[in-house]
Design an enzyme around this catalytic site. Structure first.
Site, mmCIF file in Angstrom:
data_model
loop_
_atom_site.group_PDB
_atom_site.id
_atom_site.type_symbol
_atom_site.label_atom_id
_atom_site.label_comp_id
_atom_site.label_asym_id
_atom_site.label_seq_id
_atom_site.Cartn_x
_atom_site.Cartn_y
_atom_site.Cartn_z
ATOM 1 N N ARG A 80 0.855 -1.187 0.000
ATOM 2 C CA ARG A 80 0.000 0.000 0.000
ATOM 3 C C ARG A 80 0.889 1.235 0.000
ATOM 4 N NH1 ARG A 80 -2.706 2.989 4.817
ATOM 5 N NH2 ARG A 80 -3.811 4.564 3.602
ATOM 6 N N TYR A 87 -4.708 0.555 15.580
ATOM 7 C CA TYR A 87 -3.468 0.500 16.364
ATOM 8 C C TYR A 87 -3.702 0.083 17.805
ATOM 9 C CZ TYR A 87 -0.842 2.469 12.502
ATOM 10 O OH TYR A 87 -0.223 2.639 11.284
ATOM 11 N N ASN A 130 -7.649 1.430 9.723
ATOM 12 C CA ASN A 130 -6.341 1.481 10.394
ATOM 13 C C ASN A 130 -6.591 1.251 11.875
ATOM 14 O OD1 ASN A 130 -5.343 2.200 7.925
ATOM 15 N ND2 ASN A 130 -4.734 4.283 8.492
ATOM 16 N N HIS A 150 -2.923 11.093 1.091
ATOM 17 C CA HIS A 150 -2.378 10.765 2.411
ATOM 18 C C HIS A 150 -1.767 12.057 2.980
ATOM 19 C CE1 HIS A 150 -0.964 7.163 4.930
ATOM 20 N NE2 HIS A 150 -0.584 8.231 5.607
ATOM 21 N N GLU A 188 -3.740 -0.491 7.943
ATOM 22 C CA GLU A 188 -2.564 -0.214 8.786
ATOM 23 C C GLU A 188 -2.755 -0.901 10.126
ATOM 24 O OE1 GLU A 188 -1.343 3.881 9.423
ATOM 25 O OE2 GLU A 188 -1.832 4.380 7.341
ATOM 26 N N GLU A 221 -7.158 8.257 6.677
ATOM 27 C CA GLU A 221 -7.447 8.841 7.987
ATOM 28 C C GLU A 221 -7.936 10.285 7.867
ATOM 29 O OE1 GLU A 221 -4.416 8.243 10.932
ATOM 30 O OE2 GLU A 221 -4.510 6.068 10.736
HETATM 31 C C1 NOJ Z 1 -1.432 6.789 10.587
HETATM 32 C C2 NOJ Z 1 -1.024 7.306 9.246
HETATM 33 O O1 NOJ Z 1 -1.844 6.893 8.217
HETATM 34 C C3 NOJ Z 1 0.428 7.071 8.941
HETATM 35 O O2 NOJ Z 1 0.827 8.058 8.049
HETATM 36 C C4 NOJ Z 1 1.211 7.069 10.227
HETATM 37 O O3 NOJ Z 1 2.577 7.060 9.989
HETATM 38 C C5 NOJ Z 1 0.807 5.859 11.026
HETATM 39 N N1 NOJ Z 1 -0.627 5.841 11.211
HETATM 40 C C6 NOJ Z 1 1.484 5.732 12.370
HETATM 41 O O4 NOJ Z 1 1.178 6.810 13.185
#
Ligand code: NOJ
Length: 602
Positions: free
Chosen positions: A161, A398, A396, A207, A468, A253
């Site tokens: 990606r 985390y 995404n 992005h 992500e 995002e």
């Molecule tokens: C969010 C973003 O899409 C990406 O650009 C960033 O580096 C990562 N997550 C980690 O924070």
């Protein structure tokens, strides 16, 4: 006693499965094992999985990936081991890595690329970026992409990606103001090289790199004129690359782009109201984040319209979606109905802000009520079109955060944050304490399951790609190579999320199609600079940006290599059968550092 029995039971199951090598017969963790519902169910909202307990206040401790520890040295594994296998995933499942143009490419000068808002931000406000880093060189992906594709091969991944830098192909933001042929050639070569190596390209159009020329002309995404310029850029990309690229996303995002850029001012363009913590030269946190979101959604719609009209994209079987970030939210005190309510609110404000319009054609009811006349509206025609504007949802993920109502807010200080009214942090009230990464993200693989099922239930069971997922660590470049590449924590982090995905597909029929790890290699982590690292490859900034595979990368390549059969996934004990990967308290976030804290992006 019950725990011992359970452990023994799972042990026997595990042994049986090792002997049989049968994916279906292998022990699979139950929802409870994974901490989906933790503790007693108060009946408040168990389908959202936000009921947790028991609750013991503990001091906040934050950790990063451990260095220098081998598996056998752990000695403290508590609870069951689960097994994951590549064959648990559908044959056409994509396992890939992710980057974005600005964070890796470099080649700011001499390549015909036009300036972006982030170039200006890093150079005009170096105090807003850790150590004053900029992305002029990035990690030189622009010239090293062929070697980097070899790294993807080495990882055995079949997807990649990346994003297209708008100003690398259209330096001033629009076709009529000129095309940079060198930039178009770069993306054509990159796509061809990926395909020649059997790696499927997945492109994100935006992005966070807004063309500086359009920012100067009308202010970028704060103005509705951006919609037609974005349409033109998207169409240009579909025409040039749509014959080979099947997987497209319009925005990355977009909530972070609106909130961090226009409400808090910590990311480019760095706009906010005077009452915000950061000193922004200008901005209006009460209105701009909502306008910027609205214009991103309408730009998404314009791009999708062009995509549907693009014959070669359709003939190629292309699909288009958007990439949304969502954390999982837990109430800080699960016995507080307010904290529970604010967990739900946070999910609506972050994920629902985009996914409700893109599924149902309107903003979340709770936001319509709170934000009221400051929240733009869609016309009926737009609403109808929006409902058909997603072929898939990119997510995404985390980790998780805890919520409680904000106190001491000044009612005259209107902003996205104050409208939401939640304090979002890793501070938690229960024990054992869930650990966090160096950015202060609570490590919570079970939250991924909750989110996937929430999207499945609430948003009409769409196809989903995890675009992500990954784990940060702080490294100023002072570690030895051995320390920097031995990332035990990240390895377990990735494994445990793969485990959750397999379970979501097999047991809950979640329509999950791919998983991209952030990131292939260390890169420019926006206002956190280069010291915040996510890579499966370590980049040595002291030695010509040389890439070195980390142990997480080595593990991934073994997992993806079909010759390998079983991979054990260890969970650290949590209520004796925990769900957070084992980590060590070696690295600490400075909680007062707004740049580093991930919660400050929301
Ligand atoms: C969010 C973003 O899409 C990406 O650009 C960033 O580096 C990562 N997550 C980690 O924070």
């Amino acid at each position: 006693m019950a725990t011992t029995t359970l452990t023994l039971f799972l042990g026997v199951l595990a042994l049986t499965s090792i002997l049989s090598f049968n994916a279906e017969a292998r022990p699979q963790p139950s929802d409870e094992d994974l901490g989906i519902v933790i503790g007693p169910n108060t009946g408040l909202d168990d389908d959202l999985g936000i009921v947790i307990g028991p609750h013991v206040s503990e001091d906040l401790d934050m950790v990063g990936p451990h260095t220098n520890l081998e598996d056998e040295e752990l000695g403290t594994i508590i609870g069951p081991e689960f097994e994951i296998h590549k064959h648990d995933f559908p044959k056409d499942f994509i396992f890939g890595t992710a980057v974005s143009a600005f964070q890796v490419e470099g080649a700011k000068k001499g390549s015909g690329r036009g300036l972006t808002r982030w170039d200006e931000f890093t150079h005009m406000f170096p105090d807003k970026v850790e150590r004053g880093d900029d992305a002029d060189i990035g990690v030189d992906f622009y010239t090293r992409y062929k070697d980097d594709i070899k790294l993807m091969k080495e990882l055995k991944t079949n997807g990649f990606r990346f994003s297209i830098s708008w100003t690398r192909v259209l330096p001033n933001g629009s076709v009529r103001k000129g095309v940079n042929k060198e930039g178009v050639k770069f993306y054509n070569d990159l796509i061809d090289e990926l395909i020649a190596n059997e790696i499927q390209p997945s492109i994100t159009l935006f992005h966070w790199e807004s063309p500086f020329a359009l920012e100067m002309e009308y202010g970028g995404f704060v103005d509705e004129r951006i919609v037609e310029d974005f349409r033109e850029f998207a169409k240009f990309c579909f025409e040039n690359f749509g014959d080979r690229v099947k997987n497209w996303a319009t925005f990355n995002e977009p909530s972070v782009y609106s909130v961090a850029g226009y409400s808090k001012g910590k990311k480019a363009p760095g706009r906010c109201s005077p009452f915000e913590v950061l000193n922004c030269p200008s901005g209006d946190s009460s209105e701009e984040p909502y306008k910027v979101t609205h214009n991103q959604i309408l730009s998404h719609l314009a791009a999708v319209e062009e995509f549907r009209k693009c014959v070669k994209c359709q003939e190629n079987g292309g699909k288009i979606g958007i990439v949304l970030v969502s954390h999982w939210y837990e109430p800080k005190d699960p016995n507080s109905s307010k904290d529970v309510e604010y967990a739900r609110r946070a999910l609506e404000y972050q994920l629902g802000w985009f996914l409700r319009p893109l599924t149902y054609g309107h903003y979340p009811a709770v936001m319509q009520k709170d934000v009221n006349i400051r929240l733009p509206e869609f016309t009926e025609e737009e609403s109808e079109k929006l409902k058909k504007s997603l072929d898939f949802v990119g997510l995404n993920y985390y980790g998780a955060f805890f919520t409680t109502p904000l106190t001491n807010t000044n009612s005259s200080e209107l902003s996205y944050t104050n409208d939401l009214g939640a304090k979002i942090s890793p501070e938690q009230n229960h024990s054992p304490h869930l650990k966090t990464t160096s950015m202060g993200i609570v490590i919570y693989p079970a939250g991924l399951m909750n989110l996937l099922r929430h999207i499945q239930d609430e948003y009409k069971n769409p196809e989903i790609y995890i675009m992500e997922n990954g784990m940060d660590e702080i490294d100023n470049g002072t570690k030895t190579l051995a320390e920097a590449t031995n990332d035990y924590g990240r390895k377990e982090f990735i494994k445990s999320h793969i485990l959750i995905m397999g379970k979501a597909i097999r047991l809950h029929n979640v329509r999950l199609k791919g998983y991209f790890i952030w990131s292939l290699m260390d890169n420019f982590e926006w206002e956190r600079g280069y010291k915040m690292r996510f890579g499966l490859y370590y980049v040595d900034f002291n030695d010509n940006l040389k890439r070195h595979m980390r142990s997480s990368g080595k593990w991934l390549s073994e997992f993806l290599d079909s010759k390998e059969s079983l991979h054990k996934c260890y969970f650290e004990g949590h209520r004796e059968k925990g769900y957070a990967p084992k980590l060590f308290d070696t690295e600490y976030l400075d909680p007062d550092n707004w740049r580093l804290s991930y919660a400050s992006d929301i």
